[in-house]
Write a protein that holds these residues in place. Structure first.
Motif, short mmCIF file in Angstrom:
data_model
loop_
_atom_site.label_atom_id
_atom_site.label_comp_id
_atom_site.label_asym_id
_atom_site.label_seq_id
_atom_site.Cartn_x
_atom_site.Cartn_y
_atom_site.Cartn_z
N LEU A 153 0.83 -1.21 0.00
CA LEU A 153 0.00 0.00 0.00
C LEU A 153 0.87 1.26 0.00
N LYS A 154 1.97 1.22 0.74
CA LYS A 154 2.86 2.37 0.75
C LYS A 154 3.50 2.58 -0.63
N GLY A 155 3.92 1.51 -1.31
CA GLY A 155 4.50 1.62 -2.65
C GLY A 155 3.48 2.15 -3.65
N LEU A 156 2.17 1.70 -3.44
CA LEU A 156 1.14 2.19 -4.35
C LEU A 156 0.96 3.70 -4.22
N LEU A 157 0.95 4.17 -2.97
CA LEU A 157 0.80 5.60 -2.75
C LEU A 157 1.98 6.39 -3.36
N GLU A 158 3.18 5.89 -3.19
CA GLU A 158 4.35 6.58 -3.76
C GLU A 158 4.31 6.58 -5.30
N ALA A 159 3.91 5.44 -5.90
CA ALA A 159 3.82 5.37 -7.37
C ALA A 159 2.79 6.34 -7.90
N ARG A 160 1.60 6.38 -7.25
CA ARG A 160 0.57 7.32 -7.70
C ARG A 160 1.02 8.77 -7.53
N SER A 161 1.74 9.01 -6.42
CA SER A 161 2.24 10.37 -6.21
C SER A 161 3.25 10.74 -7.29
N ASN A 162 4.16 9.83 -7.62
CA ASN A 162 5.13 10.10 -8.68
C ASN A 162 4.46 10.27 -10.04
N LEU A 163 3.41 9.47 -10.30
CA LEU A 163 2.69 9.59 -11.56
C LEU A 163 2.00 10.95 -11.67
N GLN A 164 1.43 11.37 -10.54
CA GLN A 164 0.78 12.68 -10.56
C GLN A 164 1.81 13.79 -10.78
N ALA A 165 2.97 13.65 -10.14
CA ALA A 165 4.01 14.66 -10.33
C ALA A 165 4.51 14.66 -11.78
N THR A 166 4.65 13.48 -12.38
CA THR A 166 5.08 13.39 -13.78
C THR A 166 4.07 14.04 -14.71
N GLU A 167 2.78 13.76 -14.48
CA GLU A 167 1.76 14.36 -15.34
C GLU A 167 1.72 15.88 -15.18
N ALA A 168 1.90 16.34 -13.92
CA ALA A 168 1.92 17.79 -13.71
C ALA A 168 3.11 18.42 -14.45
N THR A 169 4.25 17.74 -14.38
CA THR A 169 5.42 18.26 -15.10
C THR A 169 5.19 18.27 -16.61
N ARG A 170 4.55 17.21 -17.13
CA ARG A 170 4.25 17.14 -18.56
C ARG A 170 3.31 18.26 -18.97
N ALA A 171 2.35 18.55 -18.12
CA ALA A 171 1.42 19.64 -18.46
C ALA A 171 2.14 20.99 -18.54
N VAL A 172 3.06 21.21 -17.57
CA VAL A 172 3.82 22.46 -17.61
C VAL A 172 4.70 22.52 -18.85
N LEU A 173 5.35 21.40 -19.20
CA LEU A 173 6.19 21.37 -20.38
C LEU A 173 5.39 21.59 -21.66
N GLN A 174 4.19 21.03 -21.71
CA GLN A 174 3.36 21.23 -22.90
C GLN A 174 2.95 22.69 -23.06
N ARG A 175 2.65 23.36 -21.94
CA ARG A 175 2.32 24.78 -22.05
C ARG A 175 3.52 25.59 -22.54
N GLN A 176 4.70 25.28 -21.99
CA GLN A 176 5.89 25.99 -22.44
C GLN A 176 6.21 25.67 -23.91
N GLN A 177 6.00 24.42 -24.29
CA GLN A 177 6.24 24.04 -25.68
C GLN A 177 5.31 24.81 -26.62
N ALA A 178 4.06 24.94 -26.21
CA ALA A 178 3.11 25.71 -27.03
C ALA A 178 3.52 27.17 -27.12
#
Length: 591
Positions: free
Chosen positions: A327-352
């Motif tokens: 359960l702890k690993g699941l929480l960390e993975a989801r947290s990292n996935l959310q951070a990755t998606e947030a970073t991708r969104a910021v990069l996409q805005r800058q790319q645009a």
């Protein structure tokens, strides 16, 4: 066979020599007239004396006559300075002042011809000459001319630098205003576009865009890996015992989501700083410390969330350690996935944003290049104006062009006109030319058959023979060969021998009798016989009592030397054309 008709149109050197020898009286008359004219000029011509002076043209310091600077050419310096000073010496205002000082009352055109200015080659000296009817007058004119020139040129060059400085000052002010206008337009453009150095900023933008694409690819790969990891952990959790139903709906705390967004933004800022600074720069170190602090806070929040969930489970039932770790690993993975998606969104805005910037770049750079070109052109012109202005100011401080009277005019010891030897020589040459012209004119007007050159000129035919009486057989035989060479027996077979004087008739009868039946009587033993391959050659005597002349194809004239053709006879003989074969000349009074 030589074309004698063409030689009629050509004046030979031999004929000219013979004509001048015969018309020597005309030549002598021309020479006498030339000498008489020269003596008249020497004796009665107006004396002209010429006084000479020399002026040294000194230029300001640093501006030699051979210099090529723009200011030197503008102020009169340079390779053409001596020619310029020679022109200044002969300008009308200067010569008018000299005429007033000298008190000479004559038209300006005649007065200006008294003066000559000539630059001395490879020197800085101008030579001036003034002429007058007396030696004292020529010396005085030269002195007045030199004095007036020195005053005139010094005044002229004293005024010229001040005028140039004022002109350059006005042009410099105008160019400064234009440069300021272009600079304001360029500054407004940079402010509007929020740029400082467009070329460098465009290069950095391209590098940042390439780095963003690389980061986007890495984040996409990281997102895929986290999704696979989450699926694997969820499958493993389903295989573990279910002590607490609420664990299935365990959610990431909002604080973790905020920290993930913050960490993504800090990572992007760190990537941008690494393009401008080294990894050990203070700015980069500060961002790395902030990222590490945010990650520590995120781990602490996740740990507290997991501990709180299992604390509730521990109150109800015994805790499964494996389930707790998964359960702890699941929480960390989801947290990292959310951070990755947030970073991708910021990069996409800058790319645009970068892509929109690149779409506007051609128009922006074209406008910037045009403004920059205008600014550089205006700056170049302004720089040249400043340099010219400073040089003019320096010229004004250094000094002016300074001509110096190097050699004052001396009293001439002899006149330059007339010169006895030169005048006599020219008179002889001109008289000789006149005499030759008159002699040739007289020779062209005469129609006297005196030698072969006159015969060729008047009739255009050769002299076949020059006889002193009856012809010996050898000469008759040679005459036959000449007639054969001129077409006799081939082109034509009969010719009439016409005497132009009574005492030439016996010779005509002798020649006609020798060729009466295509044979030559009493042929010379040592000469070959006259060939007659194409027919007989017959000569007939032409006279009023010989009607057979009408049957002749050609005509041969026998004329005494010195025989003069009248106009009618000359025209008729010219109209015979090619039918006239030649002329036989005999001595006067012999037959």
């Amino acid at each position: 066979m030589e074309r004698w008709a063409e030689r009629q149109e050509v004046v030979s050197i031999q004929w000219i020599a013979h004509a001048l020898r015969r018309q020597w009286k005309w030549v002598a008359t021309g020479v006498v007239l030339g000498v008489a004219l020269a003596l008249a000029i020497v004796l009665f011509g107006e004396r002209r004396y010429e006084a000479e002076a020399k002026i040294l043209v000194e230029t300001p310091t640093g501006m030699g006559l051979g210099g090529g600077s723009g200011l030197a050419a503008l102020l009169g310096g340079g390779a053409s300075e001596l020619n310029t000073q020679a022109e200044v010496l002969t300008v009308r205002p200067l010569l008018e002042k000299v005429r007033q000082d000298a008190g000479i009352d004559e038209p300006y055109r005649d007065f200006a011809q008294r003066f000559r200015a000539t630059p001395v080659r490879n020197t800085n000296i101008v030579e001036i000459r003034a002429s007058d009817s007396t030696a004292e007058g020529a010396q005085r004119l030269a002195q007045l001319w030199a004095q007036r020139y020195l005053e005139h040129v010094r005044t002229l060059y004293e005024q010229n630098p001040s005028t140039l400085v004022e002109k350059l000052s006005r042009e410099l002010d105008s160019q400064e205003q234009r440069l300021q206008t272009v600079s304001q337009r360029l500054t407004a453009f940079l402010k509007r576009r929020q740029m400082v150095a467009p070329e460098e900023e465009l290069t950095k933008a391209v590098e940042k865009y390439a780095d963003l694409l690389e980061q986007a690819r890495n984040l996409e790969a990281q997102r895929l890996a986290l999704e696979r990891q989450i699926d694997a952990i969820q499958n493993e959790l389903q295989r573990q015992p279910r002590f607490y139903e609420a664990t299935r709906n365990l959610a990431i705390p909002p604080e973790v989501q905020a920290l993930n967004t913050k960490i993504a933004e800090l990572e992007i800022q760190r990537s941008g700083l690494l393009q401008e600074f080294q990894p050990n720069a203070p700015e980069v170190k500060i961002l790395e410390e902030q990222i590490a602090q945010a990650k520590r806070e995120r781990e602490q929040i996740l740990a507290r969330a997991v501990d709180q969930q299992f604390l509730t489970l521990a109150k109800q039932e015994a805790v499964n350690p494996v389930y707790q770790e998964l359960l702890k690993g699941l929480l960390e993975a989801r947290s990292n996935l959310q951070a990755t998606e947030a970073t991708r969104a910021v990069l996409q805005r800058q790319q645009a944003q970068f892509e929109q910037l690149f779409r506007q770049t051609p128009d922006t750079m074209a406008e910037y290049a045009d403004l920059k070109r205008q600014y550089e052109a205006a700056l170049t012109v302004w720089t040249e104006k400043v340099r010219a202005y400073e040089q003019a100011r320096a010229q004004q401080l250094i000094g002016k062009l300074s001509p110096i009277l190097l050699q004052p005019p001396a009293l001439p010891d002899r006149p330059v006109f007339p010169r006895p030897v030169l005048s006599t020589g020219l008179g002889i040459v001109l008289g000789l030319m006149l005499g030759i012209f008159l002699a040739l004119g007289a020779a062209f007007r005469t129609r006297t058959l005196v030698d072969r050159w006159e015969v060729e000129r008047l009739l255009g035919v050769p002299v076949l023979l020059e006889a002193r009486g009856a012809l010996p057989p050898a000469q008759v035989q040679l005459l036959g060969w000449q007639l054969r060479a001129l077409g006799g027996g081939e082109v034509w077979r009969s010719a009439a021998v016409m005497p132009l004087a009574a005492h030439a008739k016996p010779l005509a009868q002798q020649i006609a009798g020798a060729f009466q039946h295509a044979t030559v009587h009493e042929t010379e033993a040592n000469l070959p016989a006259v060939p007659s391959t194409n027919g007989a050659l017959t000569l007939l005597t032409a006279s009023p009592d010989a009607p057979a002349v009408l049957d002749a194809e050609r005509l041969i004239l026998i004329a005494p030397k010195g025989y003069t053709l009248d106009d009618a006879t000359h025209r008729m003989l010219q109209q015979t054309g090619d039918r006239l074969v030649g002329v036989i000349l005999i001595e006067e009074g012999r037959a």
